[in-house]
Design an enzyme around this catalytic site. Structure first.
Site, PDB file in Angstrom:
ATOM      1  N   TRP A   1       0.753  -1.337  -0.101  1.00  0.00           N
ATOM      2  CA  TRP A   1      -0.003  -0.114  -0.111  1.00  0.00           C
ATOM      3  C   TRP A   1       0.897   1.240   0.151  1.00  0.00           C
ATOM      4  CZ3 TRP A   1      -4.132  -0.593  -2.120  1.00  0.00           C
ATOM      5  CH2 TRP A   1      -5.086  -1.658  -1.960  1.00  0.00           C
TER       6      TRP A   1
ATOM      7  N   ASP B   1      -1.957   6.941   6.023  1.00  0.00           N
ATOM      8  CA  ASP B   1      -3.135   6.100   5.429  1.00  0.00           C
ATOM      9  C   ASP B   1      -3.163   4.896   6.777  1.00  0.00           C
ATOM     10  OD1 ASP B   1      -4.509   3.988   4.376  1.00  0.00           O
ATOM     11  OD2 ASP B   1      -3.285   3.627   2.782  1.00  0.00           O
TER      12      ASP B   1
ATOM     13  N   LYS C   1     -12.893  -1.532   6.310  1.00  0.00           N
ATOM     14  CA  LYS C   1     -12.009  -2.571   7.081  1.00  0.00           C
ATOM     15  C   LYS C   1     -12.680  -2.199   8.637  1.00  0.00           C
ATOM     16  CE  LYS C   1      -8.762  -2.915   3.705  1.00  0.00           C
ATOM     17  NZ  LYS C   1      -8.095  -2.096   2.636  1.00  0.00           N
TER      18      LYS C   1
HETATM   19  C1  PLP Z   1      -7.404  -1.540   1.759  1.00  0.00           C
HETATM   20  C2  PLP Z   1      -6.379  -0.633   1.514  1.00  0.00           C
HETATM   21  C3  PLP Z   1      -6.311   0.463   0.747  1.00  0.00           C
HETATM   22  C4  PLP Z   1      -7.263   0.687  -0.687  1.00  0.00           C
HETATM   23  O1  PLP Z   1      -8.531   1.197  -0.113  1.00  0.00           O
HETATM   24  P1  PLP Z   1      -9.628   1.197  -1.152  1.00  0.00           P
HETATM   25  O2  PLP Z   1     -10.808   2.161  -0.388  1.00  0.00           O
HETATM   26  O3  PLP Z   1      -9.839   0.217  -1.738  1.00  0.00           O
HETATM   27  O4  PLP Z   1      -9.096   2.331  -2.158  1.00  0.00           O
HETATM   28  C5  PLP Z   1      -5.343   1.609   0.823  1.00  0.00           C
HETATM   29  N1  PLP Z   1      -4.529   1.532   2.053  1.00  0.00           N
HETATM   30  C6  PLP Z   1      -4.421   0.529   2.937  1.00  0.00           C
HETATM   31  C7  PLP Z   1      -3.614   0.363   3.930  1.00  0.00           C
HETATM   32  C8  PLP Z   1      -5.594  -0.554   2.631  1.00  0.00           C
HETATM   33  O5  PLP Z   1      -5.487  -1.618   3.467  1.00  0.00           O
END
Ligand code: PLP
Length: 358
Positions: free
Chosen positions: A102, A171, A195
């Protein structure tokens, strides 16, 4: 009702209470004669939900009015691009930690926009890990520094926020509100909701208003944080139902209580890591100091055994344990809403599987 244990990495399991409340209100939302999906996003019913969701997030993150809480579309993935588009101008540098898939995805998008300096690169290290504080190199005068607090695919997690010397952007898609943290250390926090916060379709962004004001003013309106701040995320039609589900989930988080939840999350992860460490059969994929409390990743002696493990676990009601397709192995995602008894069931299954195949 037969609910399975859903170890999926995202979209992920939701609290049953939340699903049932949504079900009860689905056809006729609180006597309005219509569902929340069918209402105007500018009406009073939806407005109450929207503003409660903002207030709950602010309270749970412990952020004051220096921050705006936004609900945007395009997932965390759009944030990879929107952040540099707004804040990384010509002749400027942004620092990025590249410690997994990521982080690397964020770097890739930022490089399309401007100059990126890699503060540390341990993306390909095995066992997977986060960089040590001493190996991260921060650029003096960087416009911002970007980290991924939990690498969802590899199962490695920053255990503390680093001091970076520039506005910190995190993030937190896969570990937001899962543990006590001084969230106000960050200038921007973002997370896809699917999540730890609710269903897919909405991304949470908490951003310092004074920082947002510095954003590039020549961008199209939808790509500017300032637009969404000025319009309380109602510039265009927001994903009303996803925000409603997020609102219910934040209510549930408040009801459980952050302290209880944080302890429960740590205990859940520890149960599985203890089972891994007590066995010569299972092998954790992340370095111990950086093991994620949200995505527990491990290997078995052979890929054939991994396939059998996933199949038999699924037959026993434990679903989606397959590791990400890019890395293989096993991944148990145990976010906020994942129940303790599901973790206990997995640990019992692991012991039994080892006894039969070890
Ligand atoms: C799942 C995830 C993403 C992507 O998220 P989307 O909402 O599908 O764009 C980005 N960063 C991390 C750390 C993730 O776990």
């Amino acid at each position: 009702m037969a609910r399975v244990y859903n170890f999926g990495a995202g979209p992920a399991t939701l609290p049953v209470d939340v699903l049932q409340e949504a079900q009860a209100d689905l056809v006729d939302y609180k006597g309005s004669g219509m569902s929340i999906m069918e209402m105007s996003h500018r009406g009073k019913e939806y407005d109450a939900v929207h503003n409660e969701a903002v207030a709950n997030i602010k309270e749970l993150l412990g952020l004051n009015d220096d921050y705006a809480v936004l609900f945007l579309q395009g997932g965390a993935s759009l944030q990879f691009a929107m952040l540099p588009m707004n804040f990384l101008g010509e002749g400027q540098t942004a620092d990025y930690v590249n410690a997994g898939s990521w982080g690397a995805a964020a770097v890739k998008q930022a490089r399309l926009i401007g100059n990126v300096s890699i503060a540390a690169d341990c993306q390909k290290d095995i066992p997977t890990r986060m960089p040590e504080l001493s190996e991260m190199k921060w650029t003096p005068g960087a416009v911002y520094s970007h980290i991924t607090t939990n690498e969802t695919i590899s199962g490695a997690q920053f255990k503390a926020l680093p001091e970076t010397g520039s506005p910190l952007i995190a993030d937190m898609s896969s570990d937001i509100l899962s543990r006590p943290l001084d969230y106000s250390r960050c200038t921007v926090i973002y997370a896809g909701a699917q999540k730890n916060l609710g269903p897919s379709g909405v991304a949470l962004v908490a951003i310092r208003k004074d920082f947002a004001e510095k954003g590039n003013i020549s961008l199209p309106a939808m790509l500017r944080y300032q637009t969404h701040i000025e319009n309380n995320s109602l510039y265009n039609t927001p994903p009303c139902f996803s925000i409603y589900m997020l609102c219910l989930t934040t209510r549930w988080l408040k009801k459980v209580g952050p302290e209880n939840l944080f302890k429960q999350n740590r205990d859940k992860a520890q149960l599985i890591y203890d089972a891994i460490d007590a066995s010569g059969f299972y092998r954790g994929t992340a370095k111990k100091e950086y093991r994620s409390d949200m995505n527990v990743t491990f290997r078995l002696p052979t890929e054939e055994l991994e396939t059998l493990f996933i199949k038999q676990a699924s037959e026993a009601g434990m679903k989606q344990l397959k590791g990400h397709r890019s890395v293989g192995g096993i991944r148990a995602s145990i976010y906020n809403a994942f129940p303790v008894d599901g973790v206990q069931a997995l640990v019992a299954f692991m012991k039994d599987f080892e006894a039969r195949n070890g």
